[in-house]
Design an enzyme around this catalytic site. Structure first.
Site, PDB file in Angstrom:
ATOM      1  N   ARG A 164      48.896 -41.600  18.460  1.00 43.83           N
ATOM      2  CA  ARG A 164      47.882 -41.689  19.512  1.00 43.83           C
ATOM      3  C   ARG A 164      47.825 -43.056  20.184  1.00 43.83           C
ATOM      4  O   ARG A 164      47.187 -43.213  21.227  1.00 43.83           O
ATOM      5  CB  ARG A 164      46.518 -41.286  18.969  1.00 43.83           C
ATOM      6  CG  ARG A 164      46.452 -39.774  18.762  1.00 43.83           C
ATOM      7  CD  ARG A 164      45.140 -39.269  18.267  1.00 43.83           C
ATOM      8  NE  ARG A 164      44.005 -39.475  19.142  1.00 43.83           N
ATOM      9  CZ  ARG A 164      43.721 -38.738  20.211  1.00 43.83           C
ATOM     10  NH1 ARG A 164      44.529 -37.757  20.575  1.00 43.83           N
ATOM     11  NH2 ARG A 164      42.641 -38.986  20.924  1.00 43.83           N
ATOM     12  N   GLU A 205      53.824 -30.353  33.087  1.00 45.75           N
ATOM     13  CA  GLU A 205      53.601 -31.680  32.492  1.00 45.75           C
ATOM     14  C   GLU A 205      52.765 -31.618  31.222  1.00 45.75           C
ATOM     15  O   GLU A 205      52.600 -32.624  30.537  1.00 45.75           O
ATOM     16  CB  GLU A 205      52.939 -32.614  33.509  1.00 45.75           C
ATOM     17  CG  GLU A 205      53.877 -32.904  34.682  1.00 45.75           C
ATOM     18  CD  GLU A 205      53.355 -33.997  35.601  1.00 45.75           C
ATOM     19  OE1 GLU A 205      52.469 -34.749  35.165  1.00 45.75           O
ATOM     20  OE2 GLU A 205      53.844 -34.073  36.731  1.00 45.75           O
ATOM     21  N   ASN A 243      34.805 -35.537  26.362  1.00 42.55           N
ATOM     22  CA  ASN A 243      34.632 -36.955  26.659  1.00 42.55           C
ATOM     23  C   ASN A 243      34.615 -37.100  28.174  1.00 42.55           C
ATOM     24  O   ASN A 243      35.609 -36.809  28.824  1.00 42.55           O
ATOM     25  CB  ASN A 243      35.793 -37.788  26.096  1.00 42.55           C
ATOM     26  CG  ASN A 243      36.006 -37.568  24.604  1.00 42.55           C
ATOM     27  OD1 ASN A 243      35.060 -37.275  23.881  1.00 42.55           O
ATOM     28  ND2 ASN A 243      37.246 -37.704  24.148  1.00 42.55           N
ATOM     29  N   HIS A 263      40.197 -35.644  34.926  1.00 39.45           N
ATOM     30  CA  HIS A 263      40.050 -34.209  35.221  1.00 39.45           C
ATOM     31  C   HIS A 263      39.279 -33.569  34.058  1.00 39.45           C
ATOM     32  O   HIS A 263      39.711 -33.633  32.900  1.00 39.45           O
ATOM     33  CB  HIS A 263      41.440 -33.581  35.383  1.00 39.45           C
ATOM     34  CG  HIS A 263      41.426 -32.162  35.873  1.00 39.45           C
ATOM     35  ND1 HIS A 263      42.226 -31.727  36.902  1.00 39.45           N
ATOM     36  CD2 HIS A 263      40.721 -31.067  35.474  1.00 39.45           C
ATOM     37  CE1 HIS A 263      42.023 -30.429  37.113  1.00 39.45           C
ATOM     38  NE2 HIS A 263      41.116 -30.011  36.243  1.00 39.45           N
ATOM     39  N   HIS A 294      37.754 -31.812  31.057  1.00 40.23           N
ATOM     40  CA  HIS A 294      38.371 -30.980  30.021  1.00 40.23           C
ATOM     41  C   HIS A 294      37.549 -31.082  28.739  1.00 40.23           C
ATOM     42  O   HIS A 294      36.739 -31.994  28.571  1.00 40.23           O
ATOM     43  CB  HIS A 294      39.815 -31.414  29.762  1.00 40.23           C
ATOM     44  CG  HIS A 294      39.946 -32.827  29.275  1.00 40.23           C
ATOM     45  ND1 HIS A 294      39.814 -33.917  30.119  1.00 40.23           N
ATOM     46  CD2 HIS A 294      40.189 -33.344  28.039  1.00 40.23           C
ATOM     47  CE1 HIS A 294      39.971 -35.038  29.416  1.00 40.23           C
ATOM     48  NE2 HIS A 294      40.188 -34.728  28.158  1.00 40.23           N
ATOM     49  N   GLN A 341      37.993 -30.536  24.268  1.00 36.69           N
ATOM     50  CA  GLN A 341      39.009 -30.543  23.230  1.00 36.69           C
ATOM     51  C   GLN A 341      38.491 -29.753  22.039  1.00 36.69           C
ATOM     52  O   GLN A 341      37.279 -29.675  21.808  1.00 36.69           O
ATOM     53  CB  GLN A 341      39.359 -31.975  22.813  1.00 36.69           C
ATOM     54  CG  GLN A 341      39.988 -32.780  23.941  1.00 36.69           C
ATOM     55  CD  GLN A 341      40.387 -34.176  23.510  1.00 36.69           C
ATOM     56  OE1 GLN A 341      41.259 -34.365  22.676  1.00 36.69           O
ATOM     57  NE2 GLN A 341      39.740 -35.176  24.082  1.00 36.69           N
ATOM     58  N   CYS A 388      15.078 -21.380   8.513  1.00 39.76           N
ATOM     59  CA  CYS A 388      16.097 -22.226   9.141  1.00 39.76           C
ATOM     60  C   CYS A 388      15.405 -23.449   9.734  1.00 39.76           C
ATOM     61  O   CYS A 388      14.474 -23.317  10.532  1.00 39.76           O
ATOM     62  CB  CYS A 388      16.837 -21.446  10.234  1.00 39.76           C
ATOM     63  SG  CYS A 388      17.812 -22.496  11.353  1.00 39.76           S
ATOM     64  N   HIS A 426      17.779 -17.199  16.194  1.00 35.18           N
ATOM     65  CA  HIS A 426      18.682 -17.708  15.157  1.00 35.18           C
ATOM     66  C   HIS A 426      20.115 -17.245  15.399  1.00 35.18           C
ATOM     67  O   HIS A 426      20.380 -16.054  15.577  1.00 35.18           O
ATOM     68  CB  HIS A 426      18.231 -17.255  13.769  1.00 35.18           C
ATOM     69  CG  HIS A 426      19.084 -17.864  12.690  1.00 35.18           C
ATOM     70  ND1 HIS A 426      18.949 -19.183  12.318  1.00 35.18           N
ATOM     71  CD2 HIS A 426      20.108 -17.364  11.960  1.00 35.18           C
ATOM     72  CE1 HIS A 426      19.852 -19.464  11.389  1.00 35.18           C
ATOM     73  NE2 HIS A 426      20.566 -18.377  11.145  1.00 35.18           N
ATOM     74  N   HIS A 430      22.325 -23.282  12.347  1.00 31.08           N
ATOM     75  CA  HIS A 430      22.043 -22.887  13.724  1.00 31.08           C
ATOM     76  C   HIS A 430      23.015 -23.665  14.614  1.00 31.08           C
ATOM     77  O   HIS A 430      22.988 -24.892  14.637  1.00 31.08           O
ATOM     78  CB  HIS A 430      20.593 -23.336  14.008  1.00 31.08           C
ATOM     79  CG  HIS A 430      19.878 -22.595  15.086  1.00 31.08           C
ATOM     80  ND1 HIS A 430      18.836 -21.737  14.812  1.00 31.08           N
ATOM     81  CD2 HIS A 430      20.008 -22.607  16.433  1.00 31.08           C
ATOM     82  CE1 HIS A 430      18.337 -21.271  15.955  1.00 31.08           C
ATOM     83  NE2 HIS A 430      19.040 -21.776  16.958  1.00 31.08           N
TER      84      HIS A 430
END
Lengths: 356, 356
Positions: free
Chosen positions: B20, B54, B168, B179, B181, B183, B211, B255, B308
């Site tokens: 990365r 690409e 992000n 652009h 997106h 992940q 809950c 729930h 939840h």
């Protein structure tokens, strides 16, 4: 007043400190508080000598010859943070109240308490320098001496349980003043990450009758693969599970649980080794932003067999994104082995300070 | 190959992913990989129609009329991440090996394993827009439909335990492509923060047979103090212990533990409400950087009573500094009550998209 809040689902604490929104550059992009262009320069720096009146009065100083801790003749100066994230109740809240919120229950899902404690700024040097590598060894030793003195003083306040000491260098590391400084936050809680270290270390000790940090230091020094630098009493290494690229820890080789108990000789050795090791990061990465943190024992258990104080340095080269904040798992693009290998060769920073 | 490492002291996992470091802008200030000037513009954007070659070949797409998922006639497109933080062993590691490192012991302080899993990119729309508020409701619904489809497909892989979905937006939130997106990262581990939520919610359920999220939603809707917006089936609120200024969660009122089980009607309702609520943040804070995360149940316990699913949105207005990274405790300069109050009034963003 800053408030400590407990998340109703996970055991997570947050300090809500609305007073800190007033800091220069506190909020990026927020329409109600646009970010300042940059940190203050020499002319208006409140941490420089001659501007002592622009900070709250000093609580501690190492001085030259003058007797007034707020005079300009000082080597290190400790002042209360002007925008504290913790507040001493005696200053702003006369009644003691409940310090620690209760556990969530169906009648009290939302638990809060005043964020009690002390938040101080340690001005490392009167010189307007911006990185640890620019300090002389003597200046860094003075700064660490001030930290030790404040820990020794604060541990006698029975309302305080723990203190964390840290440094933000560069905007990307959260600094809002460029003049080099450290901060100390002491509170009635042990911070979650320190508490997790204490628990993990105690678990290891209970099983193996050994300090896990001592064991790690032995293993790392034996292999050398992740060691960056060392002196007779300290070692700088890139930890096996580094969360940050070029993360580095500095630890005493001998067992020592509480930073405040360090003696003068070791303190001078630490200042030399840590300054040199951090200067390697500054040289290699061309003055990156970074944080430095000291993790030490709580005030009510200073000398313990299973914990080991240490300094952690995090260069801020990557931005924690949705995965990291959403998962709690860090992604580090530089292996600690590769980081240590290149940092070992980068000893330009070990030249005498002032040459940069 | 990315490696999962366990810290020897605390129960903390880190992904060491050297691949990365090659991403554009992956490291800030690092001499070996200077930061790119900015994210790619229209001309060279690999997420725009016509540039399908690409990216790695698509694993899923919602299409118009063409039959080829790599043709340009698509509404949402899901492709493997070019710089994955997790790798499918079948692609790059033929032997299965040990997935989860052992606990540390005196013979094995340092535990590691391949970082196994799937890391995909969901290209929300063929249009080169950069924020959620710029999507139409239909586009956001398409994107969430793709997320649901991928969760449904991946849960049948018995080697995978959990998937986290995140977004992000903006450089300060870790985006390296502008652009818009999302992940998806699916692995054989439940991420620490989700695991902590599951534990906390189970503890509450064991004691109160309720809950904790349902209870929180009831309380919040009754008081309204921290509610930003709501529809018939969803609510957007600033959580009581918000870690970030203007942090907002979006939750189903009824729930529901697993996002992948959402029906088409609720999905359309969610897309409308979430887009409008996020647009409030974008309008108020003038297009801030932010992250969006979906927390849902592990694949082996989809429909459970105590958890939840929900969406968390974190504007990135402040920089986590030494205290936050060193202590594990967040400092938030804007109270969630104040944040909700101003976000409620900021409904400019609810106007029809495209007007921005």
């Amino acid at each position: 007043m800053p408030e400590l809040r407990r998340d109703p689902i996970v055991d997570r604490w947050v300090i809500i400190a609305e007073n800190r929104a007033a800091r220069p550059g506190a909020l990026v992009n927020a329409s109600d508080s646009p970010r300042e262009p940059t940190t203050a320069g020499l002319e208006t720096c409140p941490f420089c000598p001659g501007y002592e009146s622009e900070t709250p009065p000093a609580v501690f100083a190492l001085r030259g010859h003058a007797n007034d801790p707020n005079a300009s003749d000082w080597r290190v100066r400790v002042v209360p943070n002007k925008y504290p994230a913790l507040v001493s109740e005696t200053a702003s809240q006369p009644d003691r109240g409940t310090y620690v919120p209760r556990s969530p229950g169906p009648e009290s899902l939302f638990a809060a308490a005043p964020a009690f404690g002390v938040h101080e700024v340690i001005i490392d040097t009167p010189r307007h320098v911006t990185t640890v590598g620019q300090l002389t060894n003597e200046e860094f030793a003075d700064s660490l001496t001030a930290v030790r003195a404040r820990l020794e003083a604060l541990r006698h306040d029975l309302r305080l349980k723990h203190a964390i000491v840290f440094k933000n260098v560069g905007c990307a590391a959260g600094a809002t003043r460029e003049h080099l400084h450290s901060q100390l936050m002491a509170s009635n809680l042990v911070p979650p990450l320190v508490a997790a270290e204490l628990r993990g270390a105690e678990r290891f000790y209970d099983t193996y009758r050994q300090c896990v940090f001592c064991r790690m230091i032995d293993d790392e020094c034996a292999s050398g693969e992740r060691v960056v630098d060392q002196s007779s009493a300290f070692v700088a290494l890139c930890p096996f599970a580094s969360r940050f690229a070029y993360e580095m820890w500095i630890l005493p080789k001998g067992h020592a649980s509480h930073f405040g108990s360090i003696n003068d000789g070791d303190l001078a050795d630490l200042a030399n080794l840590a300054r040199r090791a951090i200067a390697r990061i500054e040289s290699l990465l061309r003055s990156p932003a970074y944080n430095l943190v000291i993790h030490t024992t709580p005030f009510d258990s200073l000398a313990i067999e299973h914990y080991h104080w240490h300094m952690e340095v995090f260069p801020r080269l990557t931005i924690a994104a949705g995965f990291e904040w959403g998962s709690g798992c860090a992604v580090n693009p530089v292996s600690p082995e590769a980081a240590a290998r290149v940092l070992r060769t980068f000893d330009k920073g070990s030249a005498s300070p002032g040459s940069r």
